[in-house]
Design an enzyme around this catalytic site. Structure first.
Site, PDB file in Angstrom:
ATOM      1  N   CYS A  63      48.586  -1.564   4.779  1.00 30.26           N
ATOM      2  CA  CYS A  63      48.426  -0.616   5.881  1.00 30.26           C
ATOM      3  C   CYS A  63      49.334  -0.963   7.058  1.00 30.26           C
ATOM      4  O   CYS A  63      49.646  -0.093   7.878  1.00 30.26           O
ATOM      5  CB  CYS A  63      46.975  -0.560   6.339  1.00 30.26           C
ATOM      6  SG  CYS A  63      46.325  -2.127   6.961  1.00 30.26           S
ATOM      7  N   ARG A  65      52.420  -2.827   6.698  1.00 29.15           N
ATOM      8  CA  ARG A  65      53.817  -3.125   6.357  1.00 29.15           C
ATOM      9  C   ARG A  65      54.208  -2.508   5.022  1.00 29.15           C
ATOM     10  O   ARG A  65      53.373  -2.267   4.154  1.00 29.15           O
ATOM     11  CB  ARG A  65      54.050  -4.637   6.311  1.00 29.15           C
ATOM     12  CG  ARG A  65      53.339  -5.351   5.165  1.00 29.15           C
ATOM     13  CD  ARG A  65      53.512  -6.862   5.254  1.00 29.15           C
ATOM     14  NE  ARG A  65      52.819  -7.402   6.420  1.00 29.15           N
ATOM     15  CZ  ARG A  65      53.427  -7.876   7.503  1.00 29.15           C
ATOM     16  NH1 ARG A  65      54.753  -7.901   7.559  1.00 29.15           N
ATOM     17  NH2 ARG A  65      52.717  -8.335   8.525  1.00 29.15           N
ATOM     18  N   GLU A 127      44.698 -13.565   9.660  1.00 24.76           N
ATOM     19  CA  GLU A 127      43.755 -12.765   8.851  1.00 24.76           C
ATOM     20  C   GLU A 127      43.971 -13.052   7.370  1.00 24.76           C
ATOM     21  O   GLU A 127      45.087 -13.276   6.917  1.00 24.76           O
ATOM     22  CB  GLU A 127      43.900 -11.281   9.187  1.00 24.76           C
ATOM     23  CG  GLU A 127      45.292 -10.694   9.000  1.00 24.76           C
ATOM     24  CD  GLU A 127      45.422  -9.924   7.709  1.00 24.76           C
ATOM     25  OE1 GLU A 127      44.450  -9.891   6.949  1.00 24.76           O
ATOM     26  OE2 GLU A 127      46.505  -9.376   7.469  1.00 24.76           O
ATOM     27  N   GLY A 128      42.874 -13.049   6.623  1.00 22.78           N
ATOM     28  CA  GLY A 128      42.910 -13.489   5.237  1.00 22.78           C
ATOM     29  C   GLY A 128      43.314 -12.441   4.226  1.00 22.78           C
ATOM     30  O   GLY A 128      43.729 -12.773   3.114  1.00 22.78           O
ATOM     31  N   GLY A 204      34.670   5.823   2.655  1.00 29.69           N
ATOM     32  CA  GLY A 204      35.425   4.905   1.804  1.00 29.69           C
ATOM     33  C   GLY A 204      34.716   3.574   1.683  1.00 29.69           C
ATOM     34  O   GLY A 204      34.477   2.907   2.684  1.00 29.69           O
ATOM     35  N   ALA A 205      34.369   3.182   0.449  1.00 26.36           N
ATOM     36  CA  ALA A 205      33.605   1.946   0.233  1.00 26.36           C
ATOM     37  C   ALA A 205      34.426   0.901  -0.511  1.00 26.36           C
ATOM     38  O   ALA A 205      33.892   0.123  -1.302  1.00 26.36           O
ATOM     39  CB  ALA A 205      32.316   2.254  -0.536  1.00 26.36           C
ATOM     40  N   LYS A 207      37.468  -2.358  -0.294  1.00 24.81           N
ATOM     41  CA  LYS A 207      37.412  -3.695   0.310  1.00 24.81           C
ATOM     42  C   LYS A 207      37.346  -3.630   1.828  1.00 24.81           C
ATOM     43  O   LYS A 207      36.555  -4.326   2.461  1.00 24.81           O
ATOM     44  CB  LYS A 207      38.638  -4.509  -0.130  1.00 24.81           C
ATOM     45  CG  LYS A 207      38.654  -4.854  -1.606  1.00 24.81           C
ATOM     46  CD  LYS A 207      39.920  -5.608  -1.983  1.00 24.81           C
ATOM     47  CE  LYS A 207      39.962  -5.909  -3.477  1.00 24.81           C
ATOM     48  NZ  LYS A 207      41.223  -6.583  -3.864  1.00 24.81           N
ATOM     49  N   MET A 208      38.209  -2.807   2.433  1.00 22.27           N
ATOM     50  CA  MET A 208      38.233  -2.737   3.893  1.00 22.27           C
ATOM     51  C   MET A 208      36.988  -2.043   4.430  1.00 22.27           C
ATOM     52  O   MET A 208      36.461  -2.414   5.478  1.00 22.27           O
ATOM     53  CB  MET A 208      39.510  -2.044   4.361  1.00 22.27           C
ATOM     54  CG  MET A 208      40.760  -2.855   4.049  1.00 22.27           C
ATOM     55  SD  MET A 208      42.291  -2.065   4.572  1.00 22.27           S
ATOM     56  CE  MET A 208      42.188  -2.259   6.350  1.00 22.27           C
ATOM     57  N   GLY A 209      36.509  -1.042   3.703  1.00 24.04           N
ATOM     58  CA  GLY A 209      35.278  -0.370   4.105  1.00 24.04           C
ATOM     59  C   GLY A 209      34.093  -1.320   4.074  1.00 24.04           C
ATOM     60  O   GLY A 209      33.245  -1.317   4.981  1.00 24.04           O
TER      61      GLY A 209
END
EC number: 1.2.1.70
Length: 465
Positions: A63, A65, A127-128, A204-205, A207-209
Site C-alpha cells: 500500500c 510502495r 513496522e513489522g 474487509g477482514a 490481515k490489515m483489517g
C-alpha cells in the site's frame, strides 16, 4: 554480431537496480495505478525478464510502495525498458513517472531493500508488516521459479537484516502499523468525549483489517461491525478476539452498514471504488455529538474510497498518505533508532557484496576446471591405451583415474583459492580480479566474452522467437 554486442558491454558489469516509487515520492493516486496484486507478481516478473537487458526481476508492491528490483545487463538500457514497462502498465507517461521515481544502483539498491525490510523506509518506523511482505516476495518467487540467484540472495539477506534490526535494536519497540495508525487517526478526528461510543465499521477482514480490530480493542472499543465477502474470516477474528463484539454483515449490506456507522475503515483488495460522492450523499447525517461528520479511513491501495467524498459536507476521507500526521510524532526518537539499525544493515550489506563479488570469478573457475579436466581425460586415455585394456582390471583402472583426478585437484587448489573473494580472508576484490585476468590470459579462457555472448544471444533469440 553477438561478439560485437558483447564488446559493447564487456566493460560494464551487470547491475542490480531498483526502480520504484513510495509514499515518500509519489501520491496515492499514482501508486494505485502501478500497484500489482500478489497473484500477478509471477506474470510481472516474466514480462520484465523478457525485456532485452533485464536478466532477473522481483516486484514488491504494497500500500505504501511499488518497487521493481532487477539485474540489468546494461544500466541505461535496462532502466529505460523498466520505466517503459511501468508506463505501459499504468497508462502514465514515462516523462511524468520519472518525476516521482527513484532509481538506485548496486550497493545503493541493496541498502535500500535492507532498509525497507528493517522498517527504516516505512511510513511507520520499524513496522513489522513490511518484513512479512519481503518474505512473501521470496516465497512467491520460489513457487513460480521467477527469482534469479542475485535477486533471490539479496532478498534473503534483506530478511536477515530485517530480523536482526528488530532483534538487536529497539527499533520495533512501540512501533505502530498502518492499521494502528489508521485507528489512531480516527481517534484524533473524533470528539474526545465520544471516542468509545462511536459506531465502528470495518470493510474487509484480511490481515490489515484484522489488525484494525485489534487496535480498536486496545483503544477500548467494545463493538465493531465487519463487512466481508465471506463469513469464515470474520468468524476466525471473532474466535481470536474475545474482548469485542463483532457483528458480521455480507457485502450486499455494505451501504446499509455504512448508514449506521460513524467511522468507516476500508481495507480490501478491490480495484474499483466502493464509495463515491453519490454514495456518501445518500447516507444519513451523523449526530452533532460525533462532530456531524462521517469519517472514512481508507488504508487500501488501490483506494476503496474516492477523494471526492470530502466535497460532501458531512463526510471526510483519509487515505494512507494522511497517516503521516500520526507518525510524525517523536521524530527525534525515530532518527536515533534508525541509526542503531543502520550499523546492522551495513554489516549485512558487506556480506552480500562480498558474495556477489565472488560470483565474478565463477565462470573462470568453471572454465579452468573444464580445461584441466579435458587435458586429464585426454592424457588418461593415452595412458590406458599404452598399458592396454587386457592388462587392466577394474580396480587398477579406477585407481589410475582417481590418481589423475587427485593430481588435477591438487594443482588447481592454489589458483582456485586465489579466485575466492567472499570476505573469508583479507584478499581484496582487485587482487582477485587481477588473478582472474591472469588465468584467463595464461590458459586463453576468454571467460567474460563467452558468458556475455551467451546472455545476449539468449536474449536476442528469445525476442525474435
Amino acid at each position: 554480431q553477438f561478439k560485437i554486442s558483447a564488446d559493447r558491454y564487456i566493460k560494464e558489469k551487470s547491475s542490480i537496480a531498483v526502480i520504484g516509487l513510495s509514499v515518500h515520492t509519489a501520491p496515492v493516486d499514482m501508486r494505485e495505478k502501478l500497484a500489482v496484486a500478489e497473484e500477478l507478481w509471477p506474470r510481472a516478473i516474466s514480462e520484465l525478464t523478457s525485456l532485452n537487458h533485464i536478466e532477473e526481476a522481483a516486484v514488491l508492491s504494497t500500500c505504501n510502495r511499488m518497487e521493481i528490483y532487477v539485474v540489468a545487463l546494461s544500466w541505461n538500457r535496462g532502466i529505460r525498458e523498466v520505466v517503459d514497462w511501468m508506463s505501459k502498465k499504468s497508462g502514465i507517461p514515462a516523462s511524468e513517472l520519472r518525476e516521482h521515481l527513484f532509481m538506485l544502483r548496486d550497493s545503493g539498491a541493496t541498502r535500500h531493500l535492507f532498509e525497507v525490510s528493517a522498517g527504516l523506509d516505512s511510513l511507520v518506523l520499524g513496522e513489522g508488516q513490511i518484513l512479512a511482505q519481503v518474505k512473501q516476495v521470496v516465497r512467491n518467487g520460489q513457487n513460480s521459479g521467477g527469482l534469479g540467484k542475485n535477486i533471490d540472495r539479496m532478498f534473503k539477506d534483506a530478511i536477515t537484516a530485517g530480523k536482526r534490526a528488530r532483534c538487536e535494536t529497539n527499533i520495533s519497540a512501540g512501533a505502530v502499523s498502518v492499521s494502528s495508525a489508521a485507528v489512531e487517526l480516527a481517534m484524533m478526528k473524533l470528539p474526545k468525549s465520544e471516542c468509545l461510543s462511536a459506531r465502528m465499521l470495518l470493510i474487509g477482514a484480511g490481515k490489515m483489517g484484522k489488525l484494525v480490530v485489534k487496535h480498536l480493542i486496545a483503544k477500548g472499543c467494545k463493538k465493531v461491525v465487519v463487512v466481508n465477502r465471506s463469513v469464515e474470516r470474520v468468524d476466525a477474528i471473532r474466535e481470536e478476539m474475545k474482548d469485542i463484539e463483532i457483528v458480521y454483515r455480507p457485502l450486499t449490506e455494505m451501504y446499509e452498514a455504512a448508514a449506521d456507522a460513524d467511522v468507516v475503515f476500508t481495507s480490501t483488495a478491490s480495484e474499483s471504488l466502493l464509495f463515491t460522492k453519490e454514495h456518501a450523499e445518500a447516507l444519513p447525517p451523523i449526530s452533532l455529538a460525533m462532530g456531524g461528520v462521517r469519517l472514512f479511513v481508507d488504508i487500501s491501495v488501490p483506494r476503496n474510497v474516492g477523494a471526492c467524498l470530502s466535497q460532501v459536507e458531512h463526510a471526510r476521507v483519509y487515505n494512507v498518505d494522511d497517516l503521516k500526521e500520526v507518525v510524525e510524532a517523536n521524530k527525534e526518537d525515530r532518527v536515533r533508532k534508525a541509526m542503531e539499525a543502520q550499523a546492522i544493515i551495513t554489516q549485512e550489506l558487506k556480506r552480500f557484496e562480498a558474495w556477489r563479488d565472488s560470483l565474478e570469478t565463477v565462470p573462470t573457475i568453471k572454465k579452468l576446471r573444464s580445461y584441466a579436466d579435458r587435458i586429464r581425460a585426454s592424457e588418461l586415455d593415452k595412458c590406458l591405451q599404452k598399458i592396454g585394456e587386457d592388462n587392466l582390471n577394474k580396480k587398477t583402472r579406477r585407481s589410475i583415474e582417481e590418481l589423475s583426478t587427485g593430481i588435477v585437484n591438487k594443482l588447481l587448489h592454489g589458483p582456485l583459492q586465489h579466485l575466492r573473494c567472499d570476505g573469508s580472508d583479507s584478499r581484496t576484490l582487485d587482487e582477485t580480479l587481477d588473478n582472474m585476468h591472469a588465468l584467463n590470459r595464461m590458459f586463453n579462457l576468454d571467460t567474460e566474452k563467452a558468458v556475455l555472448e551467451q546472455k545476449i544471444k539468449a536474449k536476442v533469440e528469445k525476442t525474435q522467437s
